[in-house]
Design an enzyme around this catalytic site. Structure first.
Site, PDB file in Angstrom:
ATOM      1  CB  SER A 138      -4.655  -2.042  75.328  1.00 15.09           C
ATOM      2  OG  SER A 138      -3.785  -2.176  74.219  1.00 15.09           O
TER       3      SER A 138
ATOM      4  CD  GLU B 169      -4.113  10.146  78.726  1.00 10.47           C
ATOM      5  OE1 GLU B 169      -4.789   9.595  79.609  1.00 10.47           O
ATOM      6  OE2 GLU B 169      -3.351  11.096  78.936  1.00 10.47           O
TER       7      GLU B 169
ATOM      8  CB  CYS C  32      -9.962   4.657  80.356  1.00 10.36           C
ATOM      9  SG  CYS C  32     -10.485   6.352  80.134  1.00 10.36           S
TER      10      CYS C  32
HETATM   11  P1  NAP Z   1      -5.948  -1.090  71.637  1.00 13.26           P
HETATM   12  O1  NAP Z   1      -6.250  -2.498  71.286  1.00 13.26           O
HETATM   13  O2  NAP Z   1      -4.653  -0.836  72.293  1.00 13.26           O
HETATM   14  O3  NAP Z   1      -6.041  -0.284  70.245  1.00 13.26           O
HETATM   15  C1  NAP Z   1      -5.851   1.122  70.122  1.00 13.26           C
HETATM   16  C2  NAP Z   1      -5.170   1.430  68.795  1.00 13.26           C
HETATM   17  O4  NAP Z   1      -3.789   1.110  68.900  1.00 13.26           O
HETATM   18  C3  NAP Z   1      -5.669   0.646  67.600  1.00 13.26           C
HETATM   19  O5  NAP Z   1      -5.695   1.519  66.493  1.00 13.26           O
HETATM   20  C4  NAP Z   1      -4.637  -0.437  67.414  1.00 13.26           C
HETATM   21  O6  NAP Z   1      -4.327  -0.833  66.107  1.00 13.26           O
HETATM   22  C5  NAP Z   1      -3.379   0.237  67.884  1.00 13.26           C
HETATM   23  N1  NAP Z   1      -2.438  -0.732  68.437  1.00 13.26           N
HETATM   24  C6  NAP Z   1      -2.617  -1.512  69.540  1.00 13.26           C
HETATM   25  N2  NAP Z   1      -1.530  -2.268  69.757  1.00 13.26           N
HETATM   26  C7  NAP Z   1      -0.637  -1.941  68.790  1.00 13.26           C
HETATM   27  C8  NAP Z   1       0.681  -2.392  68.462  1.00 13.26           C
HETATM   28  N3  NAP Z   1       1.314  -3.301  69.201  1.00 13.26           N
HETATM   29  N4  NAP Z   1       1.281  -1.853  67.388  1.00 13.26           N
HETATM   30  C9  NAP Z   1       0.643  -0.929  66.628  1.00 13.26           C
HETATM   31  N5  NAP Z   1      -0.596  -0.479  66.876  1.00 13.26           N
HETATM   32  C10 NAP Z   1      -1.227  -0.981  67.930  1.00 13.26           C
HETATM   33  O7  NAP Z   1      -7.055  -0.466  72.586  1.00 13.26           O
HETATM   34  P2  NAP Z   1      -8.654  -0.559  72.456  1.00 13.26           P
HETATM   35  O8  NAP Z   1      -9.102  -1.943  72.654  1.00 13.26           O
HETATM   36  O9  NAP Z   1      -9.065   0.124  71.213  1.00 13.26           O
HETATM   37  O10 NAP Z   1      -9.190   0.324  73.669  1.00 13.26           O
HETATM   38  C11 NAP Z   1      -9.481  -0.203  74.955  1.00 13.26           C
HETATM   39  C12 NAP Z   1      -8.421   0.234  75.958  1.00 13.26           C
HETATM   40  O11 NAP Z   1      -8.282   1.649  75.896  1.00 13.26           O
HETATM   41  C13 NAP Z   1      -8.763  -0.046  77.430  1.00 13.26           C
HETATM   42  O12 NAP Z   1      -7.627  -0.551  78.071  1.00 13.26           O
HETATM   43  C14 NAP Z   1      -9.127   1.332  78.008  1.00 13.26           C
HETATM   44  O13 NAP Z   1      -8.906   1.456  79.396  1.00 13.26           O
HETATM   45  C15 NAP Z   1      -8.223   2.212  77.195  1.00 13.26           C
HETATM   46  N6  NAP Z   1      -8.706   3.586  77.129  1.00 13.26           N
HETATM   47  C16 NAP Z   1      -7.990   4.549  77.755  1.00 13.26           C
HETATM   48  C17 NAP Z   1      -8.452   5.859  77.738  1.00 13.26           C
HETATM   49  C18 NAP Z   1      -7.692   6.945  78.428  1.00 13.26           C
HETATM   50  O14 NAP Z   1      -8.023   8.106  78.237  1.00 13.26           O
HETATM   51  N7  NAP Z   1      -6.698   6.651  79.209  1.00 13.26           N
HETATM   52  C19 NAP Z   1      -9.637   6.175  77.057  1.00 13.26           C
HETATM   53  C20 NAP Z   1     -10.335   5.166  76.421  1.00 13.26           C
HETATM   54  C21 NAP Z   1      -9.838   3.856  76.456  1.00 13.26           C
HETATM   55  P3  NAP Z   1      -5.334  -1.453  65.055  1.00 13.26           P
HETATM   56  O15 NAP Z   1      -6.050  -0.239  64.607  1.00 13.26           O
HETATM   57  O16 NAP Z   1      -4.540  -2.040  63.971  1.00 13.26           O
HETATM   58  O17 NAP Z   1      -6.181  -2.409  65.823  1.00 13.26           O
END
Ligand code: NAP
Length: 486
Positions: free
Chosen positions: A202, A225, A262
């Site tokens: 995210s 990303e 995404c």
């Molecule tokens: P997320 O909630 O941001 O989590 C991704 C990882 O980051 C997790 O391991 C999470 O930790 C960690 N994380 C998140 N916030 C953090 C913080 N403040 N401090 C430390 N670590 C943190 O994302 P998601 O829900 O898994 O994925 C969905 C999002 O990904 C959507 O917005 C989608 O569009 C995007 N996405 C983008 C792409 C691309 O290629 N651009 C591809 C796929 C998905 P924890 O492990 O502790 O939860």
């Protein structure tokens, strides 16, 4: 936990001192061993991933096949050496002052910390593109396991560790730290031995880690990303000629895997009139007919309904079909361009099967939206060749805000090929110059070094006059795979 992070990073750093010296061919064998392990365990992995993410078995099989392809093709790219960007400028001793011999190539950056995303348990997670590109580039990897698919992550990590063992890779070449706490990830990014971060997830997550890395004593790059709304610009002639097929293609693209891509098209921008009304009516109706489905995890499901609910509360937003307040229920909404332009809430990603159709008064208002569009992974233009030619200025504006521009297609479905750019200006990523998909993804984890007047016999093989690896190199500004003759 801090002790575990310290010992993991120290081991990773120690392993890097050895791993960086293993040839690209040796690293390819290691990546192939991982791929073989994933393939052998495929049925079990897909089963567990499906239980953890609610994603369909067939979709996960495809994702695993893509992950295997990434591992092998990134390893092969390292062997071909194009990503090393070798430049050699030989000495001219008779020049005054003499020109020294200067040879440049990319070298691995060091231990990389990887964060995967919930929606891709394989291709953008533990064995995914960041891990594959860092290992192929010669970097060691520490993965922060994603709690939303903890068992899948651990099973993949075990396969990578076993592949490292049978391939005689240094201990610590890969490590996996599971756990549900932002503190673990933040401590990994802050650790002085971490040299780069690969993140998929995210915007708040990517941005938080980017900020932490930037305020370290020695800042490091974070290749994050993040989300994207993937606008689709509908030009009138093409729209008029292909309403049915567009509705059919985009219904699948918006709702496939419960809209959890995404690259899901989240915004359609067209010019008011009968054709746009028909498109809106038919798209809303077809999307509303798709049954709600379970999303990746309760947090994502809750966030989808909250974000969608917040969007629907905004002034001027309308829906043609009832808003079913159920997990994963698909919906199309619509708004006039003037209201969209004035309201930043409507610009945010709603991660799930939701899209917004924006009605513009004319091409000027549509262009105004394109000018103000934030960075995107993809933008799509639906247009005839004639419309593209007549609206060349608009096309150039749209190019400014995206990493991939699609003409008359859908943004979902990302080919893993060398010409793919999966990235885009902020907030799509934290560095628009790099891709996270395709062999160029290795470049994120390399840094250039110039060798000036280095003894010829001590140079890396890639830079030697004899060109023993038969790589393509820019020698005195000529691209060649021939040896340098003295
Ligand atoms: P997320 O909630 O941001 O989590 C991704 C990882 O980051 C997790 O391991 C999470 O930790 C960690 N994380 C998140 N916030 C953090 C913080 N403040 N401090 C430390 N670590 C943190 O994302 P998601 O829900 O898994 O994925 C969905 C999002 O990904 C959507 O917005 C989608 O569009 C995007 N996405 C983008 C792409 C691309 O290629 N651009 C591809 C796929 C998905 P924890 O492990 O502790 O939860």
């Amino acid at each position: 936990m801090i002790q575990l992070i310290n010992s993991t990073m120290e081991q990773s750093w120690k392993a890097f001192q050895e791993y960086r010296n293993i040839s690209a061919a040796g690293r390819l064998e290691f990546l192939k061993a991982i791929a073989k392990g994933l393939e052998a365990a495929g049925d079990d992995l897909v089963q567990v991933a499906s239980e953890e993410t609610n994603l369909a078995i067939a979709r996960l099989r495809n994702e695993l096949a893509r992950t295997i392809h990434q591992l092998i093709s990134y390893g092969e790219a390292a062997v071909k050496g194009v990503i090393l960007d070798i430049r050699i400028v030989t000495a001219i001793s008779e020049r005054n002052p003499p020109r020294p011999d200067i040879r440049k190539m990319n070298l691995p950056i060091g231990p990389v910390v990887v964060f995967g995303a919930s929606n891709f348990p394989f291709a953008y997670s533990t064995p995914g593109g960041d891990t594959a590109s860092a290992l192929a580039a010669g970097c060691t990897v520490v993965v922060k396991g994603h709690p939303a698919h903890a068992r899948t992550s651990q099973a993949c990590a075990d396969i990578i560790l076993e592949a490292a063992r049978v391939s005689n890779m240094p201990k610590g070449v890969f490590a996996h730290i599971p756990g549900e706490s932002y503190e673990i990830g933040q401590a990994l990014v802050q650790h002085p031995l971490t040299r780069a971060v690969g993140f998929t997830g995210s915007l708040p997550g990517g941005r938080a880690l980017f900020d932490i890395a930037a305020t370290r004593k020695n800042p490091i790059p974070v290749f994050a990303e993040m989300g994207s709304v993937n606008p689709v610009y509908l030009l009138p002639e093409k729209l008029s000629a292909s309403i049915e097929s567009l509705v059919s293609q985009f219904t699948t693209s918006i709702t496939g895997s419960v809209g959890q891509f995404c690259t899901k098209p989240g915004l359609f921008i067209g010019i008011e009139g009968d054709d746009l009304n028909e498109f809106l009516e038919k798209l809303s109706s077809r999307v509303a007919q798709i049954a709600p489905a379970k999303m990746l995890h309760p947090g994502i499901a809750k966030s989808y309904l909250e974000r969608r609910g917040r969007a629907l509360e905004q002034d001027g937003i309308d829906t043609l079909y009832p808003d079913v307040n159920e997990e994963g229920s698909p919906l199309v909404a619509t708004v006039h361009a003037a209201e969209y332009l004035d309201n930043p809430v409507l610009h945010e990603e709603v991660f799930g099967p939701y899209a917004l159709v924006i009605r513009c008064e004319d091409i000027n208002q549509l262009t105004e939206i394109a000018i103000r569009m934030e960075g995107q992974i993809t933008s799509t233009i639906i247009a005839t060749d004639d419309e593209l030619e007549k609206n060349a200025a608009l096309v150039r504006i749209i190019m400014e805000s995206c990493g991939r521009l699609i003409i008359n297609g859908v943004p979902t479905g990302v080919e893993v090929v060398s010409s793919m750019h999966h990235g885009g200006p902020y907030p799509a990523t934290t560095d628009s110059r790099f891709t996270s998909v395709g062999p160029d993804a290795l470049r994120r984890f390399l840094r250039p070094l110039s060798f000036q007047n280095f003894p010829a016999h001590l140079l890396p093989d890639e830079l030697k006059d004899e060109n023993p690896l038969k790589l393509f190199r820019l020698v005195n500004e000529q691209l060649t795979d021939m040896p340098i003759l003295k």
